[in-house]
Design an enzyme around this catalytic site. Sequence first.
Site, PDB file in Angstrom:
ATOM      1  N   LEU A  64       0.830  -1.208   0.000  1.00  0.00           N
ATOM      2  CA  LEU A  64       0.000   0.000   0.000  1.00  0.00           C
ATOM      3  C   LEU A  64       0.866   1.261   0.000  1.00  0.00           C
ATOM      4  CD1 LEU A  64      -2.277  -1.635   2.636  1.00  0.00           C
ATOM      5  CD2 LEU A  64      -3.084  -0.920   0.370  1.00  0.00           C
ATOM      6  N   PRO A  65       0.264   2.427  -0.295  1.00  0.00           N
ATOM      7  CA  PRO A  65       1.085   3.636  -0.442  1.00  0.00           C
ATOM      8  C   PRO A  65       1.818   4.066   0.843  1.00  0.00           C
ATOM      9  CG  PRO A  65      -1.076   3.962  -1.436  1.00  0.00           C
ATOM     10  CD  PRO A  65      -1.128   2.659  -0.691  1.00  0.00           C
ATOM     11  N   THR A  95       6.440   0.659   1.974  1.00  0.00           N
ATOM     12  CA  THR A  95       7.487   1.402   2.685  1.00  0.00           C
ATOM     13  C   THR A  95       6.804   2.369   3.632  1.00  0.00           C
ATOM     14  OG1 THR A  95       8.936   1.294   0.759  1.00  0.00           O
ATOM     15  CG2 THR A  95       9.482   2.926   2.431  1.00  0.00           C
ATOM     16  N   LYS A 170      15.525  -0.231   4.859  1.00  0.00           N
ATOM     17  CA  LYS A 170      15.069   0.455   3.641  1.00  0.00           C
ATOM     18  C   LYS A 170      15.296   1.972   3.745  1.00  0.00           C
ATOM     19  CE  LYS A 170      12.300   1.357   0.028  1.00  0.00           C
ATOM     20  NZ  LYS A 170      12.557   1.011  -1.341  1.00  0.00           N
ATOM     21  N   LYS A 245       9.300  10.985  -0.038  1.00  0.00           N
ATOM     22  CA  LYS A 245       8.552  10.232   0.994  1.00  0.00           C
ATOM     23  C   LYS A 245       9.513   9.459   1.906  1.00  0.00           C
ATOM     24  CE  LYS A 245       5.994   6.049   1.566  1.00  0.00           C
ATOM     25  NZ  LYS A 245       5.500   4.819   0.977  1.00  0.00           N
TER      26      LYS A 245
HETATM   27  P1  NAD Z   1       0.690   2.765  -5.942  1.00  0.00           P
HETATM   28  O1  NAD Z   1       0.128   4.057  -5.461  1.00  0.00           O
HETATM   29  O2  NAD Z   1       0.933   2.561  -7.395  1.00  0.00           O
HETATM   30  O3  NAD Z   1      -0.261   1.558  -5.463  1.00  0.00           O
HETATM   31  C1  NAD Z   1      -0.928   1.503  -4.241  1.00  0.00           C
HETATM   32  C2  NAD Z   1      -2.209   0.730  -4.434  1.00  0.00           C
HETATM   33  O4  NAD Z   1      -2.861   0.631  -3.165  1.00  0.00           O
HETATM   34  C3  NAD Z   1      -3.193   1.411  -5.390  1.00  0.00           C
HETATM   35  O5  NAD Z   1      -3.642   0.479  -6.353  1.00  0.00           O
HETATM   36  C4  NAD Z   1      -4.323   1.872  -4.478  1.00  0.00           C
HETATM   37  O6  NAD Z   1      -5.597   1.873  -5.102  1.00  0.00           O
HETATM   38  C5  NAD Z   1      -4.250   0.828  -3.380  1.00  0.00           C
HETATM   39  N1  NAD Z   1      -4.885   1.258  -2.136  1.00  0.00           N
HETATM   40  C6  NAD Z   1      -4.770   2.439  -1.491  1.00  0.00           C
HETATM   41  N2  NAD Z   1      -5.495   2.427  -0.366  1.00  0.00           N
HETATM   42  C7  NAD Z   1      -6.093   1.221  -0.298  1.00  0.00           C
HETATM   43  C8  NAD Z   1      -6.980   0.613   0.630  1.00  0.00           C
HETATM   44  N3  NAD Z   1      -7.407   1.246   1.723  1.00  0.00           N
HETATM   45  N4  NAD Z   1      -7.390  -0.640   0.372  1.00  0.00           N
HETATM   46  C9  NAD Z   1      -6.957  -1.292  -0.733  1.00  0.00           C
HETATM   47  N5  NAD Z   1      -6.131  -0.774  -1.647  1.00  0.00           N
HETATM   48  C10 NAD Z   1      -5.708   0.471  -1.424  1.00  0.00           C
HETATM   49  O7  NAD Z   1       2.042   2.552  -5.107  1.00  0.00           O
HETATM   50  P2  NAD Z   1       3.271   1.599  -5.507  1.00  0.00           P
HETATM   51  O8  NAD Z   1       4.195   2.315  -6.409  1.00  0.00           O
HETATM   52  O9  NAD Z   1       2.729   0.260  -5.872  1.00  0.00           O
HETATM   53  O10 NAD Z   1       4.037   1.509  -4.098  1.00  0.00           O
HETATM   54  C11 NAD Z   1       3.551   0.721  -3.029  1.00  0.00           C
HETATM   55  C12 NAD Z   1       4.553   0.823  -1.892  1.00  0.00           C
HETATM   56  O11 NAD Z   1       5.829   0.348  -2.332  1.00  0.00           O
HETATM   57  C13 NAD Z   1       4.781   2.251  -1.392  1.00  0.00           C
HETATM   58  O12 NAD Z   1       4.900   2.223   0.000  1.00  0.00           O
HETATM   59  C14 NAD Z   1       6.080   2.672  -2.072  1.00  0.00           C
HETATM   60  O13 NAD Z   1       6.798   3.638  -1.322  1.00  0.00           O
HETATM   61  C15 NAD Z   1       6.819   1.349  -2.116  1.00  0.00           C
HETATM   62  N6  NAD Z   1       7.826   1.241  -3.186  1.00  0.00           N
HETATM   63  C16 NAD Z   1       7.550   1.691  -4.440  1.00  0.00           C
HETATM   64  C17 NAD Z   1       8.515   1.572  -5.431  1.00  0.00           C
HETATM   65  C18 NAD Z   1       8.244   2.058  -6.834  1.00  0.00           C
HETATM   66  O14 NAD Z   1       9.197   2.153  -7.622  1.00  0.00           O
HETATM   67  N7  NAD Z   1       6.991   2.341  -7.195  1.00  0.00           N
HETATM   68  C19 NAD Z   1       9.748   0.970  -5.144  1.00  0.00           C
HETATM   69  C20 NAD Z   1       9.981   0.470  -3.864  1.00  0.00           C
HETATM   70  C21 NAD Z   1       9.001   0.613  -2.889  1.00  0.00           C
END
Ligand code: NAD
Length: 295
Positions: A64-65, A95, A170, A245
């Site tokens: 999740l975000p 994260t 991380k 973030k």
């Molecule tokens: P994203 O915003 O693309 O995806 C998050 C998903 O969670 C979305 O589909 C959203 O609809 C869903 N969501 C939000 N609230 C919700 C709820 N209450 N119930 C169900 N679903 C819900 O984010 P991401 O890029 O997939 O990143 C996810 C995590 O991984 C974050 O914490 C980010 O910091 C970490 N991360 C991301 C990357 C990257 O390159 N994107 C790399 C490493 C770590």
Amino acid sequence: MNIAFIGLGNMGAPMARNLIKAGHSLHVFDLNTTVLAEFAELGAQISDSPRQAAQGSSLVITMLPAAAHVRSVYLNDDGVLKGIAPGTPAVDCSTIDPQTIRDIAAVAAQQGVVLGDAPVSGGTGGAQAGTLTFMVGGSPEHFATLKPVLEQMGRNIVHCGEVGTGQIAKICNNMLLAISMIGVSESMALGNALGIDTQVLANIINTSTGRCWSSEAYNPWPGVVETAPASRGYTGGFGAELMLKDLGLATEAARSVQQPVILGAVAHQLYQAMSLRGEGGKDFSAIVEGYRRKS
Ligand code: NAD
């Protein structure tokens, strides 16, 4: 295995697809109905809440975000902890700050559920290719349970210690990455301003004591590393907004233990300013643009 997967965004969706490919039966939930429809076509069971996804599952994975989303997905009335059976393992791969996952894990433990943290590095490319690094916090037994499944989404599965230590690893790594990227940016821009060819300068740095990943593999100066985002207009890498973030998490965690992170705080402010300029969507190496004279 019956796996509940909650959060099918840029990272979660490719991770969940790899689990389906590996033969698991997935129960998925996300607020985004478009992505749920895609997963229905892949044969996943669509749940209407985290609680329903967790019911009958033998493992729960969340991606999740931010911390507020993780709290609500586990602790709300329709949350994971209302549906999960005692003894079922769970892991959050988002994260977030180390304290939030410790707090939720403590609530989970009261009902016999073991929750750990396993944030990832490797970006969306690594999520698609199944080559992520997982930094896992939890007991050795919990790690042993999770490892075979995490190996279907990643290449390096590292046990960091008790719950929360995955997040610590991380945010410490990413704080250092931001600082080193800013250092390389300053150095490359100074060399350029003083009149040395930037490719020559990068070659010297990369065979000398200034050598680091930010210079060698991901140099922020356009054209120095062909495969780096700098050579394609700072697109398609690790977004500055995500780095901002992570720096916020690092400086906040430092504050909670009164530990100075002087360069980390400066890095946080520089990325904050970049975001304010409307450049948060660029790759984080575009921080170098703040050091370049506009011609
Ligand atoms: P994203 O915003 O693309 O995806 C998050 C998903 O969670 C979305 O589909 C959203 O609809 C869903 N969501 C939000 N609230 C919700 C709820 N209450 N119930 C169900 N679903 C819900 O984010 P991401 O890029 O997939 O990143 C996810 C995590 O991984 C974050 O914490 C980010 O910091 C970490 N991360 C991301 C990357 C990257 O390159 N994107 C790399 C490493 C770590």
